[in-house]
Write a protein that holds these residues in place. Structure first.
Motif, mmCIF file in Angstrom:
data_model
loop_
_atom_site.group_PDB
_atom_site.id
_atom_site.type_symbol
_atom_site.label_atom_id
_atom_site.label_comp_id
_atom_site.label_asym_id
_atom_site.label_seq_id
_atom_site.Cartn_x
_atom_site.Cartn_y
_atom_site.Cartn_z
ATOM 1 N N THR A 289 -4.016 -0.906 -3.115
ATOM 2 C CA THR A 289 -2.708 -1.253 -3.688
ATOM 3 C C THR A 289 -2.886 -1.381 -5.202
ATOM 4 O OG1 THR A 289 -2.820 -3.670 -3.818
ATOM 5 C CG2 THR A 289 -2.335 -2.718 -1.652
ATOM 6 N N VAL B 240 -6.481 -0.355 2.543
ATOM 7 C CA VAL B 240 -5.748 0.634 1.764
ATOM 8 C C VAL B 240 -5.570 0.103 0.349
ATOM 9 C CG1 VAL B 240 -3.661 2.044 1.664
ATOM 10 C CG2 VAL B 240 -4.525 1.276 3.871
ATOM 11 N N LEU C 276 1.826 2.612 5.306
ATOM 12 C CA LEU C 276 0.389 2.327 5.291
ATOM 13 C C LEU C 276 0.057 0.850 5.472
ATOM 14 C CD1 LEU C 276 -1.102 4.667 2.548
ATOM 15 C CD2 LEU C 276 -0.986 4.962 5.016
ATOM 16 N N PRO D 37 0.806 -1.231 0.000
ATOM 17 C CA PRO D 37 0.000 0.000 0.000
ATOM 18 C C PRO D 37 0.832 1.270 0.000
ATOM 19 C CG PRO D 37 0.041 -0.963 2.181
ATOM 20 C CD PRO D 37 0.758 -1.938 1.280
#
Lengths: 591, 369
Positions: free
Chosen positions: A450, A448, A441, A437
């Motif tokens: 990616t 989150v 994070l 990410p």
């Protein structure tokens, strides 16, 4: 049916409504805007012929003043609102006393209108007007900026929104642009010089005797032995930058209006010179619907990291009186802030800056073992071992015996890389980090985005398997502030471009042999991230972040003939040499 | 009815859960993207099994979109059934996976293996002949080579060939000690690029009364020989005592553990060989308060009586300075410095009626620009 049918037309940043033909302001009547104040926030310009005037003036952001470069009198410059399938004529007038240029970032244009002095065209001389006329071939969210010297840092940038020719697959009641950037009272060349002379000059989050970083003595020693800093996250930080949302500082209260039940589309553009941002709206799920202007299958996330020059479109449904949009610099030295407000002045809490992250073993390219080992590493990362901010790191650093390891084993490099003082690190075992990410994070406790989440919404038009692989190493030396591709600064290879045959399909592998994340941008093309997406649906981007010590791969169809810039979009990295020309041969010809 | 977040024809694709996309990359659902309807049914049945709260996706209103969101929500919040992660379930157990903060971690592994497998079949090759040769010139055909000439040169200059100049005054200090107080400067400057530089260096000490004790100036050409070290060669000229010029060969750079090193070998016009080395280490106490231990040693191969130098270890100096960086470029400091003359040098000093060692309390300023 509680739609506001016209709201998209009223696309606005900073409460400035789109102007088609307002009374002619001073900058448009001609003459530089020297010593006049530059406005924050932008107007909207559209139509078939658009005038842009580049000028200089003073900027003030939250009481801090500095010289700036504005287009049509504002920073950011005006939102260009274009329509797919039409043709547009852009007249760029340069009233500066030095050359300028405008690059249409992400737009597919003939190479000679791409706006890179020395590659695409000679540049725009003082007093000259340059006209770029081209068909608008695509829809989506893009931006424009100067490609001359360091003008982009001084304010020479603005957003582009291209409406689709047909119906927009993304339905939204409101449509806003959120352009993230940064302000500094320093002259950009002053910043460049400070970076060259003082490693860590702008970093006031370094390890010290009194820090709170969860590093033990052994880890601190290891970083010292490597002559590197675990806190080297961003080169230029909140110590000089005020982070901006549509030109406004966090205390200046940028607002986007919404009514209950409405879906709001935010076109997030990272138009900064040097900053990665972590974007979130506490309490909201953001549906990522487009990346770099290209629609993707919606991905619900609670945070995403946006590299310099990337764009993401998100759809949110705000609730309550207000929600805060937080764009925190990746090193957490500051944030840009805007508010989704149900009524003017409504505010939600602004979360404090989170603890600054640290680089990890993975960022050194030290992942161990084979493919299975990588997966094992990820399990570790998620299982709450004692390492902070660990990404794909396989082992806590304290437990590693690094005595026998070389951080700079140049025998691992292919012969295309020139080994020299410009390379201070070689990733020992770089792995695909597109499932990462981004720095800091990996342990935030919520979903989150990616790169591996991105899937193209429509089938890509070139199903061919690439005929060859091209490996390019991102190289650098932190201490000397040197940055390059394959160990060679642009000044060393200016006559030796990266070459493609016309219509050639090539898999490009970018290996990051540095400890910083680099957003790499290719002009004139979109490439498909090789991210494990279903066959035919690899996401298309124009800019890709290569995580430190890792690699990314993309498939490129070189079908736009001409010479194109290819560079790290961190402005001072580019200016230090991380730049190249990609030459795509003419169809059927020998270039 | 406008109830879904995306228009209907997209819904199938929308509803494909990320996990299923990952699976399809393995060939299990090769056509998931086109057969959105099937996916939708798959999705609905999966959603039925899930226990995730719909509240995890407040932005989505429609039933169908809710399913889509619930599935994602479940991945994000760890309610995933072990069976749904069969591809990645290893000895560690699926629950650990589902406890991860994002399902994307699984994807990394999948995407990784897929791309690596495919890449293995793609040969690393140079560009084919059709790619052409020679420098980039496409713009010349449009704008003319002459028009492009200047900007092309400027581009190369601007992207990598930047020259910098710096002046660093490391120490400029008043030295309080028994007997007569003194002063000291230690400054260097450079001009050049990343790898080649011209250096100018000067160091000197004097008495509070104004007399110079020792001082020299050096002009050096430096070239980067490693990522962290420059080799330098040049000339040194003494500004005190008998006029003397030296050839100076040395290195300067950053050693492991962040020690700043500088070492020089001097061969004088009289044939005397001497050497000096100094090492410094910055220890950050806070972001602006920095403690700097430093040590310096001077060596000589032979006696140089007229300069008061004895063979062997000539002088040793250690110091500890505490500076406060008002800005990175401007830092006042206080400290203490201890110097010893040893061996023959000590004898020369005593013969001249001086102390062989001295303790200095120093106050000074460090600046650069």
């Amino acid at each position: 049916m509680s739609t506001l049918p016209l709201s998209r037309r009223h696309l606005l940043g900073a409460g400035t409504f789109g102007i088609g033909a307002l009374a002619m302001p001073a900058w448009a009547r001609g003459g530089a805007i020297n010593d006049s104040a530059i406005r924050a926030g932008f107007d909207e310009v559209s139509g078939t012929s658009i005038d842009l005037t580049v000028g200089e003036g003073m900027r003030t952001v939250q009481g801090r003043r500095g010289r700036g470069i504005a287009v049509n009198g504002s920073v950011p410059g005006p939102l260009l609102r274009l329509k797919e399938g039409t043709s547009v004529r852009l007249n760029v007038r340069n009233t500066l006393d030095h050359d300028s240029s405008v690059h249409w970032h992400g737009l597919l244009v003939p190479f000679y209108l791409d706006g890179v002095p020395g590659v695409s065209f000679p540049g725009i001389s003082p007093g000259e007007t340059f006209t770029a006329e081209f068909p608008v071939r695509q829809a989506g969210t893009y931006w424009w900026h100067s490609h001359s010297a360091l003008q982009e840092q001084a304010g020479h940038y603005g957003p582009i929104v291209v409406d689709p020719a047909g119906p927009d697959p993304v339905e939204a009641d409101r449509d806003y642009v959120l352009l993230l950037s940064e302000f500094t009272p320093l002259d950009p060349h002053t910043i460049m010089k400070k970076l060259k002379k003082g490693e860590g000059y702008f970093n006031y989050q370094q390890t010290s005797w009194t820090d709170d970083y969860p590093l033990d003595a052994g880890q601190r020693l290891m970083w010292g032995r490597m002559r590197m800093m675990a806190t080297d996250i961003l080169d230029v930080t909140g110590s000089t930058y005020t982070y901006l949302a549509n030109g406004h500082g966090p205390e200046e209260g940028l607002e986007f209006a919404f009514s209950p039940g409405e879906r709001v589309r935010l076109r997030v553009i990272n138009g900064s010179a040097m900053s990665f941002f972590n974007v979130r709206i506490p309490g909201a799920v953001m549906h990522v619907v487009a990346a770099d202007g290209q629609n993707v299958r919606p991905v619900p996330v609670e945070e995403f990291q946006i590299g310099t020059a990337e764009t993401y479109d998100i759809v949110v449904e705000p609730v309550g009186e207000a929600m805060t949009i937080v764009a925190e610099a990746m090193d957490r030295s500051g944030m840009a802030v805007a508010t989704l407000a149900r009524r003017p002045g409504a505010r939600a809490a602004i979360p404090p800056l989170r603890e600054p992250p640290l680089l990890t073993v993975a960022d050194m390219g030290m992942n161990h073992g084979s493919g299975a080992g990588d997966m094992e590493g990820m399990d570790h990362a998620a299982m709450g071992h004692d390492m902070p901010a660990m990404t794909t790191a396989p082992e806590p650093m304290g437990g590693m015996d690094m005595g026998g390891m070389s951080m700079r084993d140049t025998s691992l490099l292919p012969p295309t890389v020139k080994v020299g003082p410009g390379i201070d690190m070689v990733a020992m075992n770089p792995v695909d980090r597109m499932g990462d990410p981004g720095i800091g994070l990996d342990r935030v406790g919520h979903r989150v985005l990616t790169y591996n989440d991105l899937v193209s919404l429509v089938r890509n038009d070139d199903p061919r398997t690439p005929s060859r692989m091209l490996e390019i190493h991102l190289t650098g030396n932190m201490e000397r502030y040197m940055w390059s591709f394959d160990g060679k600064k642009y000044s060393a290879v200016s006559d030796d471009p990266i070459r493609f045959a016309y219509d050639e399909r090539v898999r490009v592998k970018l290996v990051n042999d540095t400890m910083m994340a680099h957003p790499i941008h290719l002009h004139g093309h979109f490439f498909e991230l090789v991210n494990g997406a279903p066959e035919g649906f690899q996401p298309q981007k124009h800019t890709v972040i290569v995580q430190p010590g890792g690699f990314v791969q993309f498939d490129l169809t070189a079908d736009e003939p001409g010479d194109w810039a290819f560079h790290c979009h961190l402005l001072y990295h580019m200016h230090s040499g991380m730049f190249q020309v990609v030459s795509v041969a003419e169809p059927g010809g020998v270039g | 009815m406008r109830t879904s977040i995306f228009s209907a024809f997209l819904l199938g694709a929308t509803a494909t859960p990320v996990l299923a996309q990952g699976h399809s990359a393995h060939g299990n659902q090769q056509t998931s993207a086109e057969t959105g309807k099937d996916d939708l049914q798959d999705e609905e049945s999966r959603a039925g099994e899930d226990t995730a709260e719909a509240a995890s996706a407040p932005a989505v209103r429609s039933d169908q979109a809710d399913h889509h969101a619930m599935d994602h929500g479940s991945m994000a919040h760890g309610a995933m059934e072990p069976g749904t992660v069969e591809d990645t379930a290893s000895g560690d157990g699926a629950m650990d996976h589902s406890a991860m903060n994002h399902a994307a971690v699984d994807h990394t592994a999948m995407g990784h293996s897929v791309s690596e497998r495919e890449s293995a079949l793609i040969p690393i090759l140079p560009p084919p002949p059709e790619a052409g040769f020679g420098p980039p010139v496409a713009a010349d055909a449009i704008w003319g080579a002459e028009a492009m000439h200047d900007s092309r040169g400027a581009l190369a200059r601007e992207n990598g060939r930047m020259m910098t100049a710096g002046l660093f005054v490391d120490r400029l200090e008043y030295r309080s000690r028994e007997g007569e107080d003194g002063y000291l400067w230690d400054a260097s400057g450079w001009y050049g690029g990343d790898l080649d530089r011209i250096w100018l260096k000067s160091e000197g000490e004097g008495r509070a009364s104004g007399d110079l004790e020792h001082a020299f100036v050096t002009v050096l050409y430096g070239r980067a020989v490693s990522p962290w070290f420059d080799a330098r060669v040049g000339l040194r000229r003494d500004l005190t005592g008998p006029t003397r010029t030296y050839i100076d060969a040395g290195i300067q750079g950053l050693a492991p553990y962040l020690f700043e090193l500088e070492a020089d070998l001097y061969l004088s016009t009289n044939g005397d060989l001497t050497a000096r080395a100094e090492v410094e280490l910055d220890q950050s106490i806070t972001q602006r308060l920095i403690l700097q231990p430093r040590a310096e040693i001077a060596l000589a191969v032979q006696d140089v009586p007229e300069l008061g130098i004895g063979a062997g270890i000539d002088t040793v100096e250690t110091g500890l300075r505490l500076r406060y960086e008002i800005a990175r470029e401007l830092a006042p400091y206080v400290g203490v410095a201890q110097e010893w003359k040893l061996g023959g040098s000590a004898d020369f000093a005593r013969a001249a009626g001086e102390e062989a060692s001295a303790t200095n309390v120093v106050v000074g300023i460090r600046f650069w620009f």
